[in-house]
Design an enzyme around this catalytic site. Structure first.
Site, PDB file in Angstrom:
ATOM      1  CE1 TYR A  33       6.273  -2.920   2.673  1.00  0.00           C
ATOM      2  CE2 TYR A  33       6.018  -1.021   1.226  1.00  0.00           C
ATOM      3  CZ  TYR A  33       5.455  -2.044   1.964  1.00  0.00           C
ATOM      4  OH  TYR A  33       4.099  -2.228   1.981  1.00  0.00           O
ATOM      5  CB  SER A  70       3.025  -1.088  -1.335  1.00  0.00           C
ATOM      6  OG  SER A  70       3.502   0.168  -0.939  1.00  0.00           O
ATOM      7  CD  GLU A  95       7.684   3.633  -0.396  1.00  0.00           C
ATOM      8  OE1 GLU A  95       8.835   3.293  -0.696  1.00  0.00           O
ATOM      9  OE2 GLU A  95       7.368   4.812  -0.192  1.00  0.00           O
TER      10      GLU A  95
HETATM   11  O1  F7E Z   1       5.594   7.851   6.187  1.00  0.00           O
HETATM   12  C1  F7E Z   1       7.312  11.069   6.266  1.00  0.00           C
HETATM   13  C2  F7E Z   1       8.000   9.863   5.672  1.00  0.00           C
HETATM   14  O2  F7E Z   1       6.054   5.878   7.609  1.00  0.00           O
HETATM   15  C3  F7E Z   1       4.813   8.743   5.420  1.00  0.00           C
HETATM   16  C4  F7E Z   1       3.329   1.913   4.806  1.00  0.00           C
HETATM   17  O3  F7E Z   1       2.012   1.499   5.111  1.00  0.00           O
HETATM   18  O4  F7E Z   1       2.537   3.436   3.149  1.00  0.00           O
HETATM   19  C5  F7E Z   1       3.315   3.352   4.321  1.00  0.00           C
HETATM   20  O5  F7E Z   1       4.654   3.770   4.073  1.00  0.00           O
HETATM   21  C6  F7E Z   1       5.670   9.942   5.045  1.00  0.00           C
HETATM   22  C7  F7E Z   1       7.049   9.584   4.500  1.00  0.00           C
HETATM   23  O6  F7E Z   1       4.464   5.679   5.642  1.00  0.00           O
HETATM   24  C8  F7E Z   1       8.178  11.137   9.776  1.00  0.00           C
HETATM   25  O7  F7E Z   1       9.321  10.188   5.286  1.00  0.00           O
HETATM   26  C9  F7E Z   1       8.103  12.549   8.139  1.00  0.00           C
HETATM   27  O8  F7E Z   1       7.360  10.454   3.438  1.00  0.00           O
HETATM   28  O9  F7E Z   1       3.736   6.889   7.626  1.00  0.00           O
HETATM   29  P1  F7E Z   1       4.945   6.551   6.867  1.00  0.00           P
HETATM   30  P2  F7E Z   1       5.170   5.271   4.252  1.00  0.00           P
HETATM   31  O10 F7E Z   1       6.636   5.216   4.367  1.00  0.00           O
HETATM   32  O11 F7E Z   1       4.600   6.136   3.180  1.00  0.00           O
HETATM   33  C10 F7E Z   1       2.974   2.614   2.042  1.00  0.00           C
HETATM   34  C11 F7E Z   1       1.994   2.788   0.922  1.00  0.00           C
HETATM   35  C12 F7E Z   1       3.199   1.213   2.438  1.00  0.00           C
HETATM   36  O12 F7E Z   1       2.965   0.279   1.671  1.00  0.00           O
HETATM   37  C13 F7E Z   1       3.885   0.984   3.737  1.00  0.00           C
HETATM   38  O13 F7E Z   1       3.735  -0.351   4.177  1.00  0.00           O
HETATM   39  O14 F7E Z   1       5.934  10.711   6.221  1.00  0.00           O
HETATM   40  N1  F7E Z   1       7.702  11.342   7.642  1.00  0.00           N
HETATM   41  N2  F7E Z   1       8.394  12.445   9.429  1.00  0.00           N
HETATM   42  C14 F7E Z   1       7.740  10.444   8.649  1.00  0.00           C
HETATM   43  N3  F7E Z   1       7.431   9.135   8.670  1.00  0.00           N
HETATM   44  C15 F7E Z   1       7.552   8.481   9.854  1.00  0.00           C
HETATM   45  N4  F7E Z   1       7.215   7.170   9.917  1.00  0.00           N
HETATM   46  N5  F7E Z   1       7.977   9.121  10.989  1.00  0.00           N
HETATM   47  C16 F7E Z   1       8.300  10.452  11.011  1.00  0.00           C
HETATM   48  O15 F7E Z   1       8.685  11.013  12.035  1.00  0.00           O
END
Ligand code: F7E
Length: 329
Positions: free
Chosen positions: A155, A131, A133
């Site tokens: 993670y 990932s 991340e």
């Molecule tokens: O957040 C921001 C949040 O939860 C994307 C997983 O597939 O990709 C994924 O992880 C961005 C972040 O994905 C909200 O803070 C704002 O900056 O959709 P996400 P993630 O954390 O990037 C990586 C590559 C993986 O490997 C993981 O398994 O959006 N954000 N407001 C928010 N995020 C969420 N979930 N909810 C909100 O309300």
């Protein structure tokens, strides 16, 4: 270089078949004529999924159970093994780091150990879902396979172990093991834990009902988003190479959560989207990677792969699927 396979029917095992990528990959492999075994911790949940791919033979199993993994590989005799299993919510990993370590690190150690011990018959090729991340905060400079890994989250740290071991078992124990450094991959099958689904679901509800509210975290966070259906093509291509390796799989283009939100509402004909949206920076997780963008030149050169669904096309695909879902419910 890509192998010329001589046998007609190849067999693949997908660990984590119930997830979004598990669905797209099993559909791709079934379409290519593979025999596909899908492994799930809860096979009964798979048969109730609307999105299950017909033709997948579902087995029960968990990567942390070494004996069971061994049995699955004996039974299926796979040519290719895809590991898409594990815990994937970055935000939730703060609440239970040990669970993430068990599912994302320990289980991969088990699998690689078993693979390194196979000395007769077919030696399966292995794919590890790593990932973006793992990189931690990198800003707007694109990262590649050689960029140092400095994860900011439990993670990300759990994925670093699995990615590193995939490389070491390849280098020192001759396992045909490849790791895909996957940037954010989205589809209508995402759960609401992820921002794209959360935004699309709320925006469509607001569009249909004329009212409602969407509460988000950091709107300024930027991500490199691709369509999951494109990403699984890259995953498959990795295991068709004679030489296993690591590959960054990304669109190479950053967009902010704000741009995504604005695009979703625009597609629904709503220009004054801010009326419906509030944001609290870091409300949802103690720290966040603010921007991370990938350089997929190596995948383009060696695999002939590129992310082919644009940001606008991805928004259209996600919103239209959500509209269909909410108007037929
Ligand atoms: O957040 C921001 C949040 O939860 C994307 C997983 O597939 O990709 C994924 O992880 C961005 C972040 O994905 C909200 O803070 C704002 O900056 O959709 P996400 P993630 O954390 O990037 C990586 C590559 C993986 O490997 C993981 O398994 O959006 N954000 N407001 C928010 N995020 C969420 N979930 N909810 C909100 O309300």
């Amino acid at each position: 270089m890509t192998s010329e396979w001589v046998c007609d029917l190849r067999t693949a095992v997908i660990f984590g078949v119930t997830g979004q990528d598990g669905f797209y990959l099993s559909r791709l492999l079934i379409g290519k004529g593979y025999r596909v075994f899908g492994v799930s911790r809860d096979p009964s949940s798979y048969s109730s999924l609307k999105r299950r791919e017909f033709g997948v033979e579902v087995l029960s199993g968990d990567l942390v159970q070494e004996n069971r993994v061994d049995e699955i590989l004996q039974q299926s005799q796979p040519d290719e093994i895809y590991n898409l299993a594990g815990e994937s919510s970055v935000a939730s990993s703060w609440k239970d780091p040990a669970k993430y370590c068990l599912a994302n690190s320990v289980g991969v150690g088990n699998l690689l150990k078993i693979l390194s011990g196979i000395s007769t018959g077919t030696k399966p090729r292995y794919f590890q879902a790593a990932s973006s991340e793992m990189f931690g905060e990198t800003g707007e400079t694109p990262v590649d396979e050689l960029t140092p890994l400095k994860p900011k989250t439990p993670y990300g740290a759990s994925k670093v172990f699995a990615h590193t071991m995939t490389g070491r078992f390849r280098d020192f124990l001759n396992v045909h093991a490849s790791s895909g450094l996957l940037f954010n991959q989205e589809s209508p099958l995402r759960s609401e834990k992820y921002v794209t689904k959360k935004i699309c679901k709320a925006a469509v509800r607001i569009h249909l009902q004329g009212s409602g509210h969407l509460s988000l975290g950091n709107l300024n966070a930027k991500r490199d988003w691709s369509f999951a259906g494109d990403v699984v093509e890259a995953i498959w291509l990795m295991l068709q190479q004679d030489q296993p390796d690591d590959f960054v799989i990304a669109s190479g283009i950053l967009h902010s959560v704000e741009q995504f939100t604005e695009g979703v509402f625009r597609h629904l004909g709503i220009s004054d989207w801010r009326r419906y949206v509030s944001s609290k920076e870091f409300d949802l997780r103690p720290t966040d990677v603010i921007a991370t963008v990938g350089n997929s030149s190596k995948a383009r050169k060696d695999l002939g792969w590129k992310s082919s669904t644009s940001f606008d096309e991805l928004i259209t695909l996600l919103v239209d699927a959500e509209l269909r879902l909410q108007t037929t419910m």
